[in-house]
Scaffold this motif. Structure first.
Motif, short mmCIF file in Angstrom:
data_model
loop_
_atom_site.label_atom_id
_atom_site.label_comp_id
_atom_site.label_asym_id
_atom_site.label_seq_id
_atom_site.Cartn_x
_atom_site.Cartn_y
_atom_site.Cartn_z
N LYS A 141 1.82 9.78 -5.75
CA LYS A 141 2.81 10.89 -5.78
C LYS A 141 3.44 11.23 -7.20
CE LYS A 141 3.11 10.97 -0.80
NZ LYS A 141 3.88 10.94 0.40
N ASP A 186 0.89 -1.29 -0.05
CA ASP A 186 -0.02 0.08 -0.20
C ASP A 186 0.74 1.17 -0.18
OD1 ASP A 186 -2.19 -1.62 0.25
OD2 ASP A 186 -2.56 -1.30 2.09
N SER A 187 2.00 1.13 0.73
CA SER A 187 2.92 2.31 0.74
C SER A 187 3.46 2.80 -0.77
CB SER A 187 4.09 2.02 1.71
OG SER A 187 4.93 3.10 1.69
N ARG A 229 2.20 1.86 -3.48
CA ARG A 229 1.02 2.75 -4.39
C ARG A 229 0.78 3.95 -3.96
NH1 ARG A 229 -1.57 -2.54 -3.64
NH2 ARG A 229 -1.81 -3.59 -5.46
N ARG A 230 1.03 4.25 -2.75
CA ARG A 230 0.77 5.75 -2.39
C ARG A 230 2.14 6.61 -2.98
NH1 ARG A 230 -0.78 3.61 2.55
NH2 ARG A 230 1.21 3.64 3.55
N ASP A 231 3.28 6.15 -3.03
CA ASP A 231 4.34 6.52 -3.66
C ASP A 231 4.17 6.81 -5.24
OD1 ASP A 231 5.51 6.84 -1.00
OD2 ASP A 231 6.97 5.26 -1.17
#
Length: 274
Positions: A111, A103-104, A106-108
């Motif tokens: 961005k 999930d981290s 995908r967040r990056d």
């Protein structure tokens, strides 16, 4: 200024002729042309003026070509930046398509997508002389004596035109699932190909303008050579004639002065005899 001496018409005519020749030679030397005005030959003067006008037109056409090329170079910079940004995003998405993203991750990735979209829109807003170049509103043309030549149309390089955002500027890339990432990769690849097409189109147009500018330079050189041959003053010859004419004028004036002195002495002697 013509100098008149007494009432001797022959002498007056001679001096006028000398002065007239000197004035004409001075005009030819100062202008560098055989026909500085229509007085020196109406037909030849008209031909020379048309040739000079053609030289000026070709020179301006070359300047127009170079300005258009400068505009395309500015557009090229923006497109190249977009190609680089999309290439990096494509590489990241391709890596993410492995299905090993947290999930981290995908967040990056989200961005990076936002950053790339902002870069694309910044590049699409690039301007030349106050004109937008990459929003689909601009075409590249070169005005010449033969008319305006269309070089190329500059496409719309905004993120919405590339299919990466909707009409409201919201990203169309769904990064929440592996399937969404795969779809995003397809969209980015399509956008990259469109941007690369624009880059190669601009490059081909710049190459064409380089050839066109070289042709204009050759035309101008040939016209100037022809103008110099037909209308250029032979400076050495004209300077020699001017000097010779000046010498004649001085000798003539000296002779006139001597004649006047002789006449004055003659009248003085007659006066004494009386």
């Amino acid at each position: 200024m013509a100098i008149t001496l007494g009432n001797n018409l022959i002498q007056h005519s001679t001096l006028n002729r000398i002065n007239h020749t000197s004035n004409n030679l001075a005009r030819q030397i100062s202008s560098g042309t055989k026909h500085p005005s229509a007085v020196f030959g109406p037909s030849a003067y008209a031909i020379d003026m048309r040739m000079n006008a053609n030289i000026a037109a070709v020179s301006q056409s070359d300047a127009n070509s170079q300005r258009t090329n400068a505009m395309l170079k500015t557009a090229e910079g923006g497109v190249s930046s977009s190609v680089e940004a999309l290439g990096q995003l494509q590489q990241t998405l391709l890596n993410a398509a492995n299905g090993t993203n947290s999930d981290s991750d995908r967040r990056d990735l989200g961005k990076m997508v936002d950053q790339t979209i902002a870069t694309l829109n910044d590049n699409a807003g690039i301007q030349y002389n106050g004109m937008n170049l990459l929003d689909g509103s601009k075409s590249a043309n070169v005005a010449s004596l033969d008319g305006s030549t269309s070089i190329t149309n500059l496409g719309d390089m905004r993120s919405s035109a590339l299919g990466l955002t909707d009409a409201n500027g919201k990203s169309t890339l769904n990064l929440g699932t592996d399937a969404g990432i795969a779809d995003a990769l397809d969209k980015v690849t399509t956008a990259l190909n469109k941007t690369l097409d624009q880059a190669t189109t601009i490059g081909a147009a710049q190459q064409r303008l380089n050839y066109q500018s070289a042709n204009f330079v050759t035309q101008e050189e040939n016209l100037m050579a022809a103008s110099t041959t037909s209308n250029g003053t032979d400076m050495a010859k004209a300077a020699s004639e001017f000097k010779n004419n000046d010498t004649q004028q001085k000798l003539f004036l000296f002779a006139q002065k001597a004649q006047m002195n002789t006449m004055a002495s003659h009248y003085s002697a007659l006066a004494l005899l009386r």
